[in-house]
Design a protein around this motif. Structure first.
Motif, short mmCIF file in Angstrom:
data_model
loop_
_atom_site.label_atom_id
_atom_site.label_comp_id
_atom_site.label_asym_id
_atom_site.label_seq_id
_atom_site.Cartn_x
_atom_site.Cartn_y
_atom_site.Cartn_z
N ARG A 17 0.87 4.04 -3.13
CA ARG A 17 0.52 5.45 -2.90
C ARG A 17 1.60 6.36 -3.45
O ARG A 17 1.31 7.36 -4.13
CB ARG A 17 0.32 5.69 -1.40
CG ARG A 17 -0.20 7.08 -1.06
CD ARG A 17 -0.42 7.22 0.43
NE ARG A 17 0.84 7.19 1.18
CZ ARG A 17 1.62 8.27 1.37
NH1 ARG A 17 1.26 9.45 0.88
NH2 ARG A 17 2.73 8.17 2.07
N LEU A 66 0.81 -1.22 0.00
CA LEU A 66 0.00 0.00 0.00
C LEU A 66 0.84 1.28 0.00
O LEU A 66 0.57 2.19 -0.80
CB LEU A 66 -0.96 -0.02 1.20
CG LEU A 66 -2.11 -1.03 1.13
CD1 LEU A 66 -2.99 -0.90 2.36
CD2 LEU A 66 -2.92 -0.85 -0.14
N SER A 119 -1.86 -1.47 -10.32
CA SER A 119 -2.87 -1.07 -9.34
C SER A 119 -4.26 -1.02 -9.98
O SER A 119 -5.24 -1.49 -9.39
CB SER A 119 -2.52 0.30 -8.75
OG SER A 119 -1.26 0.27 -8.11
#
Length: 414
Positions: free
Chosen positions: A375, A371, A389
């Motif tokens: 990001r 994660l 993603s």
């Protein structure tokens, strides 16, 4: 696990009642049977022997004692969590391994099974042990460890026969260049299968590999009213004698094959429906006869939450794992894919997919650690990671939409 078992205090019913009776007879020294009548009319052959033999040992040591079975099965379930940690450490790193251990320890879909006299807890342990020894054989270049892996795989096959399809494909695809390793791995599997089949033929005068049922289940999955789940053809009734049922079981292969030949398009659609059922998040493992009212609703909610977490992050982990060149990680992906495909010729129920939970947990743990990386990728416009993603997101959305569709046609929720 122990706390849940003693809280629910589940009395055996349906399949678990059969396992319970066979276990009692084994403990009493009466052999693998479910009644005291003539053994050729005894329908213990409907149940695979791997789990009742363990239950018989427990009852022999502690008497016909459900708490003893719950505690030992809870210990087996806890051991599986340790094996998941060890496997994850070999595939990724200690951080991912620690996350996988925590998830497997608290995952509601796993901790409910030791509370029931069902084969799933033992089966999962045996599959994990077989894979651990396959890894050791590969890493240490010790072919004899394939033999140990095969012993666990053979016991797993005697516990849930459908896993044989996976082991055959997995061994031939994954270490096809090591002929000696394949032979050592499959030898105990085939030996145990032949030994129990010979025992069944001697008693029942029918060819019954491990247990009766595959023919009937194949027929269950391929007839005009089949929906992908457990839908018995009208020819199969509860009033059949054992010998009549065995004849029906043998006939099931022929009837199912006739359906496949006559209705190829419908067969394909049924296969797709089974895949849909397999990945439907609302088909929760907590759906059992002993649960009612708030207990059932709360259990359903917990199971659904864990399904969302494990399958959601698991998809992210699987998609991103393709960027890693690691044959053992590719084995885990194959395990999931082959497990799904092995059920398509038969039927799908929620507990049948339990075998992939450890590997989905492993990939979910890896996906969770990604994660922060994803990001940052969107901030820095790292296109390869962004594409992965998006692909993960599309698959997750498809999974949720599939579950919503299944919910609209599922009448058992209430």
């Amino acid at each position: 696990r122990i706390g849940y078992a003693f809280f629910e205090k589940i009395i055996p019913n349906v399949d678990s009642a059969g396992f319970d009776e066979i276990g009692k007879h084994i403990a009493q020294g009466k052999g693998y049977r479910i009644s005291d009548g003539p053994i050729e009319n005894d329908d213990a052959v409907l149940w695979a022997p791997g789990y009742p033999l363990l239950l018989g040992i427990i009852y022999k040591l502690f008497g016909h004692n459900y708490p003893a079975a719950w505690i030992i099965q809870s210990m087996i379930g806890a051991l599986s969590c340790i094996l998941i940690y060890l496997i994850t450490g070999r595939l990724f790193d200690r951080r991912v391994a620690s996350i996988s251990a925590i998830i497997s320890a608290v995952c509601f879909n796993l901790l409910i099974y030791p509370a029931m006299l069902l084969s799933e807890t033992l089966f999962l342990l045996l599959v994990l042990l077989s894979l651990i020894y396959i890894y050791k054989a590969e890493a240490l270049n010790q072919n004899l460890k394939y033999l140990v892996a095969g012993i666990f795989a053979g016991w797993a096959t005697l516990t849930r026969p459908i896993i044989l399809i996976f082991f055959l494909f997995f061994s031939l695809i994954s270490f096809r260049k090591n002929i000696k390793g394949i032979a050592l791995f499959l030898f105990p599997v085939i030996l145990l299968l032949l030994a129990w089949t010979a025992r069944n033929f001697y008693i029942y005068k029918h060819f019954i590999p491990i247990c009766s049922g595959p023919g009937e289940i194949f027929w269950d999955g391929h007839h005009l009213k089949a929906t992908g789940g457990y839908d018995m053809p009208v020819e199969i009734t509860k009033d059949l004698s054992l010998q009549e049922y065995l004849e029906i079981d043998n006939l099931g292969y022929l009837r199912g094959l006739e359906f496949v030949i006559k209705h190829p398009v419908r067969t394909i659609l049924l296969g797709l429906r089974k895949v849909s059922l397999f990945f439907s998040l609302i088909r929760t493992d907590a759906w059992w006869l002993h649960m009612k009212g708030i207990d059932r609703a709360f259990s359903f909610a917990l199971s659904l939450v864990f399904n969302l977490l494990i399958f959601g992050f698991g998809i992210i982990g699987i998609v991103f794992s393709y960027t890693k060149i690691n044959k053992h990680i590719s084995w885990m992906r194959r395990f999931i894919y082959i497990s799904v495909l092995s059920l398509i010729p038969f039927i799908v129920e929620a507990r049948y997919r339990l075998v992939i939970y450890p590997f989905m947990i492993i990939f979910a743990s890896y996906g969770f650690t990604l994660l922060p990386k994803t990001r940052l990728a969107f901030i820095s416009q790292d296109k390869p990671i962004i594409r992965l993603s998006y692909l993960s997101g599309i698959i997750i959305i498809a999974l949720i939409l599939n579950s919503i569709y299944d919910l609209s046609s599922f009448n058992d929720i209430a």
